[in-house]
Design a protein around this motif. Structure first.
Motif, PDB file in Angstrom:
ATOM      1  N   ALA A 137       0.794  -1.216  -0.133  1.00  0.00           N
ATOM      2  CA  ALA A 137       0.159   0.009  -0.119  1.00  0.00           C
ATOM      3  C   ALA A 137       0.950   1.114  -0.152  1.00  0.00           C
ATOM      4  CB  ALA A 137      -1.052  -0.089   1.197  1.00  0.00           C
ATOM      5  N   LYS A 138       2.002   1.331   0.849  1.00  0.00           N
ATOM      6  CA  LYS A 138       2.850   2.478   0.763  1.00  0.00           C
ATOM      7  C   LYS A 138       3.424   2.773  -0.442  1.00  0.00           C
ATOM      8  CE  LYS A 138       3.795   2.425   5.720  1.00  0.00           C
ATOM      9  NZ  LYS A 138       4.928   1.976   6.628  1.00  0.00           N
ATOM     10  N   LEU A 139       4.019   1.600  -0.954  1.00  0.00           N
ATOM     11  CA  LEU A 139       4.507   1.688  -2.555  1.00  0.00           C
ATOM     12  C   LEU A 139       3.410   2.261  -3.477  1.00  0.00           C
ATOM     13  CD1 LEU A 139       6.925  -1.621  -2.603  1.00  0.00           C
ATOM     14  CD2 LEU A 139       7.526   0.767  -2.252  1.00  0.00           C
ATOM     15  N   ARG A 140       2.240   1.783  -3.513  1.00  0.00           N
ATOM     16  CA  ARG A 140       1.521   1.961  -4.580  1.00  0.00           C
ATOM     17  C   ARG A 140       0.909   3.522  -4.534  1.00  0.00           C
ATOM     18  NH1 ARG A 140      -1.548  -2.118  -3.523  1.00  0.00           N
ATOM     19  NH2 ARG A 140      -2.554  -1.198  -1.498  1.00  0.00           N
ATOM     20  N   ASN A 141       0.849   3.965  -3.027  1.00  0.00           N
ATOM     21  CA  ASN A 141       0.685   5.434  -2.868  1.00  0.00           C
ATOM     22  C   ASN A 141       1.924   6.534  -2.525  1.00  0.00           C
ATOM     23  OD1 ASN A 141      -2.252   4.934  -2.712  1.00  0.00           O
ATOM     24  ND2 ASN A 141      -1.786   3.836  -0.896  1.00  0.00           N
ATOM     25  N   ALA A 142       2.839   5.726  -2.937  1.00  0.00           N
ATOM     26  CA  ALA A 142       4.385   6.696  -2.919  1.00  0.00           C
ATOM     27  C   ALA A 142       4.295   7.852  -3.830  1.00  0.00           C
ATOM     28  CB  ALA A 142       5.212   5.807  -3.078  1.00  0.00           C
ATOM     29  N   LYS A 143       4.799   8.845  -3.053  1.00  0.00           N
ATOM     30  CA  LYS A 143       5.240  10.232  -4.065  1.00  0.00           C
ATOM     31  C   LYS A 143       6.754  10.246  -3.610  1.00  0.00           C
ATOM     32  CE  LYS A 143       4.914  15.023  -4.698  1.00  0.00           C
ATOM     33  NZ  LYS A 143       4.678  16.201  -3.849  1.00  0.00           N
ATOM     34  N   ILE A 144       7.470   9.930  -4.797  1.00  0.00           N
ATOM     35  CA  ILE A 144       8.968  10.254  -4.446  1.00  0.00           C
ATOM     36  C   ILE A 144       9.149  11.538  -4.666  1.00  0.00           C
ATOM     37  CG2 ILE A 144      11.248   9.482  -5.494  1.00  0.00           C
ATOM     38  CD1 ILE A 144       9.784   6.698  -6.453  1.00  0.00           C
ATOM     39  N   ILE A 145      10.146  12.073  -3.632  1.00  0.00           N
ATOM     40  CA  ILE A 145      10.275  13.492  -3.677  1.00  0.00           C
ATOM     41  C   ILE A 145      11.732  13.678  -4.522  1.00  0.00           C
ATOM     42  CG2 ILE A 145       9.527  14.284  -1.582  1.00  0.00           C
ATOM     43  CD1 ILE A 145      12.347  13.781  -0.232  1.00  0.00           C
ATOM     44  N   ASP A 146      11.952  14.764  -5.202  1.00  0.00           N
ATOM     45  CA  ASP A 146      13.066  15.052  -6.101  1.00  0.00           C
ATOM     46  C   ASP A 146      14.246  15.230  -5.288  1.00  0.00           C
ATOM     47  OD1 ASP A 146      11.587  14.673  -8.298  1.00  0.00           O
ATOM     48  OD2 ASP A 146      10.896  16.534  -8.509  1.00  0.00           O
TER      49      ASP A 146
END
Length: 156
Positions: free
Chosen positions: A68-77
């Motif tokens: 669930a965490k990976l599915r909803n992840a927003k990777i910061i630049d």
């Protein structure tokens, strides 16, 4: 709608690796342990079997949580501007009272790990540092009172 999970690329990669280990190595290991416990016979009073089934449930729950965490992840630049503290920044600060220097990376709550100097953007120190500039002095309100820090360095 699921809650967004803020991660650095490194944090995302670490979660993926942990998920891989849980799905392959840990699942196989617990399956083997359950099989051995079953082979001992009567399951109604088999503490090893019960413990293994509990561990299996914990592992499966952790897999679901990480997915669930990976599915909803927003990777910061990666932070390009090192004049201002932002999510993903590594910050060297000086505790003005103790004269002790500290180094922290500001990350999302999922990735925070104070033992490895990764603090959450929602922690008192992280929240106060965000948006501040190099050389600025800030007052952090925490359970122990107010602590004053000076920002010495900001790195990406």
């Amino acid at each position: 709608m699921a809650e967004e999970v803020i991660l650095t690329q490194q944090g995302y990669n670490e979660l993926e690796e942990k998920l891989r280990i849980l799905k392959t190595e840990k699942r196989q290991e617990i399956s083997r342990i359950i099989g051995e416990a079953r082979a001992q016979g009567d399951l109604s009073e088999n503490a090893e079997y019960d413990a293994a089934k509990d561990e299996q449930a914990r592992i499966e729950g952790e897999i679901v949580e990480i997915e669930a965490k990976l599915r909803n992840a927003k990777i910061i630049d990666t932070v390009a501007d090192t004049s201002v503290v932002s999510l993903g920044s590594e910050v060297k600060i000086l505790n003005c009272k103790t004269n002790k220097e500290l180094v922290y990376r500001i990350v999302g709550t999922t990735e925070s790990d104070p033992f490895h100097n990764k603090i959450s953007n929602e922690s008192p120190v992280g929240k106060t540092l965000l948006g501040k500039k190099l050389g600025e002095t800030v007052n952090v309100v925490n359970p122990a009172g107010v602590t004053q820090f000076k920002i010495l360095e900001i790195h990406s």
